[in-house]
Design a protein around this motif. Structure first.
Motif, PDB file in Angstrom:
ATOM      1  N   ASN A 153       1.779   1.718  -5.717  1.00  0.00           N
ATOM      2  CA  ASN A 153       0.691   2.650  -5.990  1.00  0.00           C
ATOM      3  C   ASN A 153       1.231   3.892  -6.697  1.00  0.00           C
ATOM      4  N   ARG A 209       1.289  10.462  -4.557  1.00  0.00           N
ATOM      5  CA  ARG A 209       0.461  11.632  -4.296  1.00  0.00           C
ATOM      6  C   ARG A 209       1.348  12.735  -3.736  1.00  0.00           C
ATOM      7  N   GLN A 254       1.349   2.957   0.058  1.00  0.00           N
ATOM      8  CA  GLN A 254       1.752   1.640  -0.430  1.00  0.00           C
ATOM      9  C   GLN A 254       0.849   0.541   0.129  1.00  0.00           C
ATOM     10  N   PHE A 255      -0.441   0.602  -0.224  1.00  0.00           N
ATOM     11  CA  PHE A 255      -1.381  -0.420   0.235  1.00  0.00           C
ATOM     12  C   PHE A 255      -1.080  -1.811  -0.321  1.00  0.00           C
ATOM     13  N   THR A 278      -7.383  -3.715  -0.642  1.00  0.00           N
ATOM     14  CA  THR A 278      -7.801  -2.493  -1.333  1.00  0.00           C
ATOM     15  C   THR A 278      -7.235  -2.453  -2.752  1.00  0.00           C
ATOM     16  N   SER A 280      -7.345   1.018  -4.584  1.00  0.00           N
ATOM     17  CA  SER A 280      -6.839   2.143  -3.819  1.00  0.00           C
ATOM     18  C   SER A 280      -7.970   2.715  -2.968  1.00  0.00           C
ATOM     19  N   ARG A 293      -8.220   9.712  -4.587  1.00  0.00           N
ATOM     20  CA  ARG A 293      -7.750   9.238  -5.879  1.00  0.00           C
ATOM     21  C   ARG A 293      -8.081   7.770  -6.119  1.00  0.00           C
ATOM     22  N   ALA A 294      -9.116   7.270  -5.487  1.00  0.00           N
ATOM     23  CA  ALA A 294      -9.513   5.876  -5.690  1.00  0.00           C
ATOM     24  C   ALA A 294      -9.905   5.659  -7.146  1.00  0.00           C
ATOM     25  N   CYS A 295      -9.850   4.411  -7.585  1.00  0.00           N
ATOM     26  CA  CYS A 295     -10.107   4.060  -8.979  1.00  0.00           C
ATOM     27  C   CYS A 295     -11.489   4.514  -9.435  1.00  0.00           C
TER      28      CYS A 295
END
Length: 493
Positions: free
Chosen positions: A369, A372, A394-395, A430, A433, A437-439
């Motif tokens: 990922n 952040r 680190q999903f 996911t 993300s 800060r998701a897409c």
């Protein structure tokens, strides 16, 4: 004397590796080397490497890349931090030196400066919604492109030719992104798309080159660029080339802009906002033409590359798992027949939805990922993390964790079907993300994946060109992508 120096050096390196995290007050992790950090230990695939370290050092650990990064690789810990305490993880840990060299600073929508990110993201969300980001007309465009793709594949299959699915998928996805960003569509097989795709792919590969990655910690490495085959020079040239193409496209958009009409695209909305501020004598702030150019690049590269790659994974998985492909076709035949498939059909196609969910989990196109940065002090899993610490949510490693998914490398859509035969979205999967800060383009990507893939399976059967399916081999950059492969396409009607 020499022997003593060698022994002293070894002692220093060992002591450094095992004590540096403790002296910095960071969670434990794999022992780093001076200057290099853990760079030599970051094997591929990286999602599996981080998973291995999480089992060894705990769900929260430190990796030096080459600077220290605190990694969170546990689903529940990610939920408790990145989701529930999202305000503390809203900032992006920015590679300042790379961004200065490639884009004159932190601009765009992915790597824009944290002080302007909220304004730019909020504007992008509103403008995309206003121009019909998920409108019926955009869905109709997706359907049209999907039909064009399968028509081409049927023709090639009828002629006995094996098919590389990449190019036609690319044309369909590219036109949708082009329409949203610049307000116009090109010919279905316009050669400009091939050129931009090649540039974006090259950029993704070069961005993670060790020489480029180390720029932020060791700027002087730029002087060693010739020793590594000029990756920094090539990255700068590639970035410049991409921005020049998009700048020309933005100039075409501006020539046909009518500020009194509703905006046709993201670029229209942005230019109208700039002109509105200028007319009222307001400061432009972060609304500059350079920011628009970089934002257009981010919309294009992120929205294009990820969707195309996911669909390429999808065809390979279905070719290699014919039972799953037949189940999708049976469900479509019984519930839809031969009419065009729409987003409204999602509930009627639970197995297809489960297959897409599983494709995203197994494909795992983002092995790592984006970093952040903490905006305040926080305690994670008993570790006190100071403000300004780089964090890696680190999903992707959760997707390959056997504690969550039995035989995680095995493609099995049934994982996501309950006893009633319904699709159940797994919160541990996911691909876009999560948190602040998701897409940005998740809705568009979900629509494209559903419309394109179900249309492909409705019309075509994909099978290997020989008795044994080709091995799934991947190239790696910012994303993981299948090496080009060919399939046999048979029309179903």
């Amino acid at each position: 004397m020499i022997l003593e120096l060698i022994i002293a050096g070894i002692v220093f390196i060992v002591a450094y590796g095992y004590l540096i995290n403790r002296t910095r007050g960071l969670p434990p992790g794999p022992p780093p080397l001076p200057l290099l950090g853990n760079a030599l230990s970051l094997g591929e695939p990286m999602d599996h490497t981080f998973l291995k370290w999480s089992k060894q050092y705990g769900p929260v650990f430190t990796v030096w890349m080459p600077g220290p990064v605190v990694v969170i690789a546990d689903h529940q810990t990610l939920q408790d931090t990145i989701v529930k305490q999202g305000d503390l993880f809203g900032d992006r840990a920015l590679p300042i030196n790379q961004l200065k060299m490639l884009a004159d600073g932190p601009y765009g929508l992915v790597f824009c400066g944290n002080d302007v990110w909220k304004e730019q993201r909020r504007f992008a969300l509103h403008s995309l919604k206003d121009i019909g980001f998920l409108s019926a007309s955009l869905q109709e465009s997706a359907k049209t492109y999907a039909q064009q793709i399968v028509a081409d594949w049927k023709k090639e299959g009828k002629e006995g030719r094996n098919v590389d699915v990449t190019e036609n998928i690319m044309y369909g996805v590219a036109n949708l992104i082009w329409q949203l960003t610049f307000g116009r569509t090109l010919g279905f097989k316009d050669p400009l798309f091939n050129k931009v795709e090649e540039i974006i792919h090259r950029m993704f590969e070069l961005f993670v080159h060790p020489c480029v990655s180390f720029l932020d910690v060791f700027p002087l490495i730029a002087y060693l660029d010739p020793l590594f085959g000029y990756p920094i020079r090539r990255m700068c040239a590639t970035s410049k080339e991409s921005l020049e193409i998009l700048q020309k496209e933005l100039e075409l958009t501006e020539k046909t802009l009518d500020v009194d009409e509703e905006p046709r695209c993201y670029a229209d909305s942005y230019l109208i906002e700039m002109k509105r501020r200028e007319a009222k004598g307001e400061p432009l702030g972060s609304f500059t033409r350079h920011q628009l150019n970089l934002a257009a690049l981010d919309l294009w590269s992120a929205g294009f590359e990820t969707t195309v790659t996911t669909l390429r994974f999808a065809v390979h998985f279905l070719m290699s798992n014919p039972d799953a492909q037949r189940k999708m076709q049976k469900e479509i035949d019984e519930e839809i027949g031969q009419r065009q498939i729409s987003m409204e059909d999602q509930k009627a196609l639970p197995y297809c939805m489960a297959a897409i969910h599983e494709i995203q989990r197994v494909g795992n196109i983002g092995e790592i990922n984006f970093f952040r940065e903490t905006t305040g002090e926080i305690t994670i899993a008993g570790h006190k993390i100071p403000i300004g610490t780089a964090i890696l949510p680190q999903f992707p490693s959760v997707h390959v964790d056997p504690e969550h998914f039995e035989r995680p490398d095995y493609f099995c859509p049934e994982r996501h079907i309950n006893e009633a035969g319904e699709f159940v979205k797994d919160p541990r999967v996911t691909p876009f993300s999560f948190g602040k800060r998701a897409c940005l383009g998740e809705g568009l990507a979900r629509m494209e994946l559903f419309i394109f893939l179900t249309t492909f399976v409705q019309h075509c059967t994909f099978s290997p060109t020989s008795m044994i399916p080709p091995k799934l081999e991947c190239t790696r950059g910012l994303t993981r992508s299948p090496v080009h492969y060919k399939v046999k396409v048979t029309a179903r009607f």
